[in-house]
Motif scaffolding. Structure first.
Motif, PDB file in Angstrom:
ATOM      1  N   SER A 254       0.831  -1.205   0.000  1.00  0.00           N
ATOM      2  CA  SER A 254       0.000   0.000   0.000  1.00  0.00           C
ATOM      3  C   SER A 254       0.867   1.256   0.000  1.00  0.00           C
ATOM      4  O   SER A 254       0.584   2.226  -0.725  1.00  0.00           O
ATOM      5  N   ASP A 255       1.946   1.236   0.793  1.00  0.00           N
ATOM      6  CA  ASP A 255       2.862   2.385   0.805  1.00  0.00           C
ATOM      7  C   ASP A 255       3.519   2.575  -0.556  1.00  0.00           C
ATOM      8  O   ASP A 255       3.677   3.711  -1.023  1.00  0.00           O
ATOM      9  N   MET A 256       3.896   1.460  -1.188  1.00  0.00           N
ATOM     10  CA  MET A 256       4.498   1.549  -2.524  1.00  0.00           C
ATOM     11  C   MET A 256       3.512   2.139  -3.530  1.00  0.00           C
ATOM     12  O   MET A 256       3.877   2.985  -4.365  1.00  0.00           O
ATOM     13  N   ALA A 257       2.253   1.706  -3.442  1.00  0.00           N
ATOM     14  CA  ALA A 257       1.236   2.227  -4.364  1.00  0.00           C
ATOM     15  C   ALA A 257       1.037   3.728  -4.156  1.00  0.00           C
ATOM     16  O   ALA A 257       0.932   4.493  -5.125  1.00  0.00           O
ATOM     17  N   ASP A 258       0.985   4.152  -2.895  1.00  0.00           N
ATOM     18  CA  ASP A 258       0.814   5.577  -2.610  1.00  0.00           C
ATOM     19  C   ASP A 258       2.001   6.387  -3.129  1.00  0.00           C
ATOM     20  O   ASP A 258       1.823   7.489  -3.662  1.00  0.00           O
ATOM     21  N   ASN A 259       3.208   5.854  -2.972  1.00  0.00           N
ATOM     22  CA  ASN A 259       4.390   6.553  -3.487  1.00  0.00           C
ATOM     23  C   ASN A 259       4.353   6.678  -5.002  1.00  0.00           C
ATOM     24  O   ASN A 259       4.681   7.736  -5.562  1.00  0.00           O
ATOM     25  N   LYS A 260       3.967   5.596  -5.673  1.00  0.00           N
ATOM     26  CA  LYS A 260       3.866   5.635  -7.137  1.00  0.00           C
ATOM     27  C   LYS A 260       2.818   6.659  -7.575  1.00  0.00           C
ATOM     28  O   LYS A 260       3.022   7.416  -8.540  1.00  0.00           O
ATOM     29  N   ALA A 261       1.687   6.688  -6.860  1.00  0.00           N
ATOM     30  CA  ALA A 261       0.637   7.649  -7.215  1.00  0.00           C
ATOM     31  C   ALA A 261       1.117   9.081  -6.982  1.00  0.00           C
ATOM     32  O   ALA A 261       0.851   9.975  -7.803  1.00  0.00           O
ATOM     33  N   LEU A 309      -7.569   8.956  -7.548  1.00  0.00           N
ATOM     34  CA  LEU A 309      -8.542   7.939  -7.147  1.00  0.00           C
ATOM     35  C   LEU A 309      -7.855   6.778  -6.436  1.00  0.00           C
ATOM     36  O   LEU A 309      -8.429   6.167  -5.523  1.00  0.00           O
ATOM     37  N   ALA A 310      -6.617   6.460  -6.842  1.00  0.00           N
ATOM     38  CA  ALA A 310      -5.888   5.352  -6.221  1.00  0.00           C
ATOM     39  C   ALA A 310      -5.526   5.657  -4.770  1.00  0.00           C
ATOM     40  O   ALA A 310      -5.415   4.748  -3.945  1.00  0.00           O
ATOM     41  N   THR A 311      -5.327   6.939  -4.444  1.00  0.00           N
ATOM     42  CA  THR A 311      -4.925   7.311  -3.082  1.00  0.00           C
ATOM     43  C   THR A 311      -6.077   7.884  -2.258  1.00  0.00           C
ATOM     44  O   THR A 311      -5.917   8.083  -1.055  1.00  0.00           O
ATOM     45  N   ARG A 312      -7.208   8.137  -2.890  1.00  0.00           N
ATOM     46  CA  ARG A 312      -8.330   8.720  -2.161  1.00  0.00           C
ATOM     47  C   ARG A 312      -8.915   7.709  -1.192  1.00  0.00           C
ATOM     48  O   ARG A 312      -9.294   6.606  -1.586  1.00  0.00           O
ATOM     49  N   LEU A 375      -6.017  -2.980  -2.011  1.00  0.00           N
ATOM     50  CA  LEU A 375      -4.783  -2.985  -2.803  1.00  0.00           C
ATOM     51  C   LEU A 375      -5.083  -3.270  -4.276  1.00  0.00           C
ATOM     52  O   LEU A 375      -4.476  -2.665  -5.169  1.00  0.00           O
ATOM     53  N   GLY A 376      -5.991  -4.225  -4.520  1.00  0.00           N
ATOM     54  CA  GLY A 376      -6.336  -4.542  -5.906  1.00  0.00           C
ATOM     55  C   GLY A 376      -6.886  -3.322  -6.636  1.00  0.00           C
ATOM     56  O   GLY A 376      -6.519  -3.050  -7.786  1.00  0.00           O
ATOM     57  N   ARG A 377      -7.761  -2.574  -5.968  1.00  0.00           N
ATOM     58  CA  ARG A 377      -8.322  -1.359  -6.577  1.00  0.00           C
ATOM     59  C   ARG A 377      -7.231  -0.321  -6.837  1.00  0.00           C
ATOM     60  O   ARG A 377      -7.174   0.295  -7.905  1.00  0.00           O
ATOM     61  N   LYS A 378      -6.349  -0.140  -5.854  1.00  0.00           N
ATOM     62  CA  LYS A 378      -5.267   0.837  -6.014  1.00  0.00           C
ATOM     63  C   LYS A 378      -4.402   0.508  -7.220  1.00  0.00           C
ATOM     64  O   LYS A 378      -4.099   1.373  -8.054  1.00  0.00           O
ATOM     65  N   ARG A 380      -5.028  -1.432  -9.805  1.00  0.00           N
ATOM     66  CA  ARG A 380      -5.735  -1.343 -11.088  1.00  0.00           C
ATOM     67  C   ARG A 380      -5.770   0.101 -11.587  1.00  0.00           C
ATOM     68  O   ARG A 380      -5.511   0.383 -12.762  1.00  0.00           O
ATOM     69  N   LEU A 381      -6.111   1.025 -10.686  1.00  0.00           N
ATOM     70  CA  LEU A 381      -6.142   2.438 -11.073  1.00  0.00           C
ATOM     71  C   LEU A 381      -4.752   2.945 -11.426  1.00  0.00           C
ATOM     72  O   LEU A 381      -4.586   3.720 -12.385  1.00  0.00           O
ATOM     73  N   LEU A 382      -3.742   2.516 -10.652  1.00  0.00           N
ATOM     74  CA  LEU A 382      -2.378   2.937 -10.960  1.00  0.00           C
ATOM     75  C   LEU A 382      -1.935   2.417 -12.330  1.00  0.00           C
ATOM     76  O   LEU A 382      -1.300   3.143 -13.104  1.00  0.00           O
ATOM     77  N   ARG A 383      -2.252   1.171 -12.607  1.00  0.00           N
ATOM     78  CA  ARG A 383      -1.869   0.599 -13.903  1.00  0.00           C
ATOM     79  C   ARG A 383      -2.541   1.352 -15.054  1.00  0.00           C
ATOM     80  O   ARG A 383      -1.906   1.656 -16.072  1.00  0.00           O
ATOM     81  N   ALA A 384      -3.828   1.658 -14.840  1.00  0.00           N
ATOM     82  CA  ALA A 384      -4.539   2.422 -15.878  1.00  0.00           C
ATOM     83  C   ALA A 384      -3.890   3.790 -16.064  1.00  0.00           C
ATOM     84  O   ALA A 384      -3.679   4.249 -17.203  1.00  0.00           O
ATOM     85  N   GLY A 385      -3.554   4.470 -14.944  1.00  0.00           N
ATOM     86  CA  GLY A 385      -2.920   5.788 -15.038  1.00  0.00           C
ATOM     87  C   GLY A 385      -1.568   5.731 -15.720  1.00  0.00           C
ATOM     88  O   GLY A 385      -1.248   6.575 -16.568  1.00  0.00           O
TER      89      GLY A 385
END
Length: 407
Positions: A254-261, A309-312, A375-378, A380-385
């Protein structure tokens, strides 16, 4: 009096004492056990918001409470511990009333425990804190090994288990906080001991029965297709380790996803700032760049929206019902399910969960699953972005090149 400095001196004195009297036979009553008791005493003392003097009393008693073991053995070790503590504190000029309070706290740990005030109750609970934790099986083995060393004989599992069960039944946590925090796990540890004892007795009875000779005339057919008896006990420590590692891994992801976003939001913000402040002003003179500019603008906006949206955060209602508790369908480990409830309602639900192993493990499972869904939602949105940004940048650059060359 500087209690903090004096506590440091107490720690150094007791640590040096254990190092000086080090003996491999003391597998339980050693420096490690003393440090755990000090930690537990500090936890309880902070809960009750003790002042500096009282905090010093319970912590000092915790440090010295088992030093008497190393002077003439286990018998009356509490009394010898008070003498060692008093000698040290008198040498430091500590007031006699404080020394007396420390001695009383140490003496209160004699079994059966007889504390007369809150400070003595805290030291008693800190000393046997492990009875209500997952550390009990490991500490119990160390205690049995030490007892065998002191008594110079082998103690059977049955004999040790019986004495431990008697200890559990005679013992009660003294502080209200200790009762609420530890009684549930203590009950579970006691039940596990009883189950093992009952299983051993049943196994012994079965082995005696099967040892009787069977007359040759009697034909005892072996049951066909009879399922093997399932092992009741589950690897508790392994299960808890699995939940802990899973939660930690999910948190890191989750922290990695937030950093990427955040990286993507920052990048697109810079590009949008340049587009809006510099490039749009020059489109009147360079109309051939309108389409590439608008294309790049759309790419950046879509990418930023996906990253946001991924971090909201999504906030649930924060309320649970008694029906959900009864049906074990609510996850009390996630703040979103209880932040609008009163403390009493939440505490009642937590007590029910801690006293029900299936409910507890079900909540942990639900918590891990919920983290996975988020995490799956995060991702998916990150990949789309990232896809929009990657392909959009390539198309935008090509569009700028075409516009510059041909138009």
């Amino acid at each position: 009096m500087n209690y903090a400095q004096l506590l440091d001196e107490v720690k150094q004195e007791v640590t040096h004492f254990f190092q000086l009297h080090e003996n491999d036979g003391f597998t339980y009553h050693n420096l490690s056990h003393t440090e755990r008791v000090v930690t537990n005493a500090g936890l309880l003392a902070r809960h009750y918001q003790l002042d500096d003097k009282d905090f010093f009393i319970v912590t000092t008693a915790a440090w010295f409470h088992d030093t008497g073991y190393y002077v003439n053995g286990a018998t009356d070790h509490e009394l010898r511990g008070t003498e060692i503590a008093a000698a040290f504190l008198q040498g430091k000029g500590v007031d006699e009333t404080i020394i007396h309070a420390v001695s009383n706290c140490i003496m209160a740990t004699c079994l059966p425990q007889t504390p007369k005030n809150l400070l003595e109750q805290i030291v008693c609970d800190a000393d046997l804190f492990h009875l209500g934790t997952d550390e009990f099986p490991e500490q119990n083995k160390k205690m049995r090994k030490e007892a065998e060393w002191r008594m110079q004989r082998k103690i059977s599992k049955h004999e040790w288990r019986q004495s431990t069960i008697r200890l559990f039944q005679a013992h009660h946590f003294q502080t209200d906080y200790g009762k609420s925090l530890l009684t549930g796990k203590k009950t579970e540890n006691l039940q596990r001991l009883k189950d093992k004892e009952a299983g051993e007795i049943e196994e012994s009875a079965t082995s005696v029965t099967t040892a009787q000779p069977v007359p040759k005339a009697v034909n005892v057919p072996k049951p066909q297709g009879e399922p093997k008896k399932a092992k009741v006990e589950r690897p508790e420590r392994g299960i808890e380790t699995m939940f802990r590692i899973s939660s930690q891994n999910h948190q890191r992801l989750s922290d990695m996803a937030d950093n990427k976003a955040n990286i993507m939001i920052t990048t697109t913000s810079i590009i949008l700032s340049v587009l809006l402040s510099v490039l749009l002003r020059k489109l009147e003179d360079n109309q051939n760049l309108i389409i590439p500019t608008l294309l790049l603008l759309v790419v950046c906006v879509v990418t930023m929206v996906c990253s946001i949206l991924a971090t909201r955060p999504a906030i649930p209602p924060g309320i649970f019902t008694q029906k959900e508790i009864d049906e074990k369908k609510v996850n009390l480990l996630f703040f979103g399910n209880f932040y609008r409830m009163s403390y009493d309602e939440y505490n009642k639900g937590m007590q029910e969960m801690m006293n029900d192993r299936d409910f507890l493990y079900g909540s942990l499972t639900r918590d891990v699953y919920s983290q996975g869904v988020v995490l799956g939602r995060k991702y998916r949105l990150l990949r789309a972005g990232y896809n929009v940004f990657m392909y959009g940048i390539v198309v935008s650059v090509l569009a700028f090149m075409i516009a510059a060359i041909f138009f």
